[in-house]
Write a protein that holds these residues in place. Structure first.
Motif, PDB file in Angstrom:
ATOM      1  N   LEU A  59       0.850  -1.176   0.000  1.00  0.00           N
ATOM      2  CA  LEU A  59       0.000   0.000   0.000  1.00  0.00           C
ATOM      3  C   LEU A  59       0.896   1.239   0.000  1.00  0.00           C
ATOM      4  N   ILE A 105      -3.582   4.634  -1.496  1.00  0.00           N
ATOM      5  CA  ILE A 105      -4.533   4.800  -0.391  1.00  0.00           C
ATOM      6  C   ILE A 105      -5.518   5.938  -0.626  1.00  0.00           C
ATOM      7  N   THR A 107      -6.654  -0.405   3.302  1.00  0.00           N
ATOM      8  CA  THR A 107      -6.405  -1.794   3.709  1.00  0.00           C
ATOM      9  C   THR A 107      -7.698  -2.605   3.644  1.00  0.00           C
TER      10      THR A 107
END
Length: 403
Positions: free
Chosen positions: A326, A346, A368
């Motif tokens: 990420l 993100i 996430t």
């Protein structure tokens, strides 16, 4: 089945520490996999948080020290004493990091590593046998000149007058008087944990690669490059141990050239992950994972050149573990990081940098969760080969377009 997830991120510069990033990712994982066992391994690369992380990992402690910050003012800083008691960790970012330079004062030609030398002196006062200097997240480009001045070297111009702080002054350097250097340096092992891809001089020299990130204009980049060339020449002539390549040696460009300055004193420049990660038992923890999640502020063509996600992915692949990365931003080359099986930015939508920095924890958690839901969905989809076998067994002819 995703029963055990290892979360091994770096920090996000000027936004999240590695610990905060790990917690944000863990929150996102728990939304999707509430029963999974999480192993949080916040990783340091020599930059911000290194001293604290290594002190915690070894049962050591932080030693607070006031020191000279990058713009010349006193700041509250620290170094770590590891649990063994014979090793100190000096985190250069804790006293000369970019986060300590106000945005309206970001001029890498003026900032100094003087405080790094002061921390080394304070570590010497503790009677340690080994000093590990972590390089990363610097706000300086003075080649370590300030650190050497703090340790007792005199940097002189043609008139024999001491140079002021800052990388731009190095073009005026005429000679170095090393006679005042702290004699205790000869009795300690000085190690520098650095990115070996960073070199001091040339087209890939530290001023050209990282100067703009620290606020340098194109003109200042050239000025800094010229100053570091002169620094390497005079430092090699007047101070450096024999056969030390200060211009192009691996790691000499670390933290604005601090690597070169310390190498001239006999420090060993070592690949940072070889030095730092052994304290965290990372390989064994990766081997036990069903999924590895790593993260950093940017994923791009620079990532394979010594950044945390690339190192995590490399080590995870030694054990055949899948890796999700990420990142705050995705740049050119994000899809080419060896060992990374999937990656995601993100940001759910374009937003101002200031807002993204403030909301980084929330954005990382949400990203996430989104990524994990896609992974879980993928584990529930029937495999195409199985469907084909079922069709053959039922006597159904597959379409002619299927090969």
């Amino acid at each position: 089945m995703l029963n055990r997830v290892v979360v091994a991120p770096s920090g996000f510069k000027e936004s999240l520490s590695a610990e905060a990033a790990a917690e944000a990712i863990a929150t996102g994982v728990r939304r999707v996999l509430p029963d999974a066992e999480l192993d949080l391994v916040p990783l340091v690369d020599g930059g911000e948080g290194t001293a604290l992380a290594l002190a915690a990992a070894t049962g050591g402690r932080l030693v607070p020290v006031p020191a000279t910050g990058p713009i010349g003012e006193t700041v509250g800083s620290h170094f770590a004493l590891l649990g063994s008691g014979d090793t100190a960790v000096v985190e250069m970012a804790a006293v000369a990091g970019l986060s300590l330079v106000p945005r309206d004062l970001r001029d890498p030609g003026a900032t100094t590593t003087y405080g790094v030398g002061e921390l080394i002196r304070s570590a010497l006062d503790q009677g340690v046998k080994r000093i590990l200097v972590g390089c990363g997240d610097s706000g300086t480009s003075d080649g370590g000149a300030g650190a050497l001045q703090a340790l007792g070297a005199r940097l002189l111009d043609e008139r024999g007058e001491e140079l002021p702080f800052g990388g731009r002054e190095l073009t005026r350097l005429h000679r170095i008087d090393p006679r005042g250097l702290d004699t205790r340096l000869a009795d300690v092992e000085l190690l520098v944990a650095c990115n070996p891809f960073n070199v001091l001089c040339g087209e890939r020299g530290v001023a050209r690669v990282f100067g703009p990130q620290k606020g340098a204009t194109p003109e200042q980049v050239e000025q800094l490059s010229a100053g570091l060339e002169n620094w390497a020449f005079v430092l090699t002539r007047d101070v450096a141990v024999p056969d030390t390549n200060l211009r192009y040696g691996p790691g000499t460009g670390a933290s604005g050239g601090l690597g070169a300055g310390l190498a001239a004193l006999g420090a060993r420049l070592l690949p940072r992950f070889d030095v730092l990660l052994d304290h965290l038992d990372l390989d064994a923890r990766l081997a036990a994972a069903d999924l590895v999640i790593t993260a950093e502020g940017a994923l791009d063509h620079q990532t394979p050149r010594g950044k945390v996600p690339a190192e995590v992915a490399r080590r995870a692949k030694l054990h055949g573990r899948p890796v999700l990365a990420l990142a705050g931003t995705l740049g050119e080359g994000a899809h080419q990081v060896p060992g990374v099986d999937a990656f995601s930015g993100i940001l759910p939508a374009p937003m101002a940098l200031a807002e993204a920095l403030v909301r980084a924890s929330e954005l990382l958690t949400d990203a996430t969760e989104r990524a994990l839901r896609m992974i879980v969905l993928g584990t529930r989809l029937p495999l195409v080969p199985d469907r084909a076998v079922q069709a053959d067994l039922s006597g159904t002819q597959r379409p002619s377009s299927v090969r």
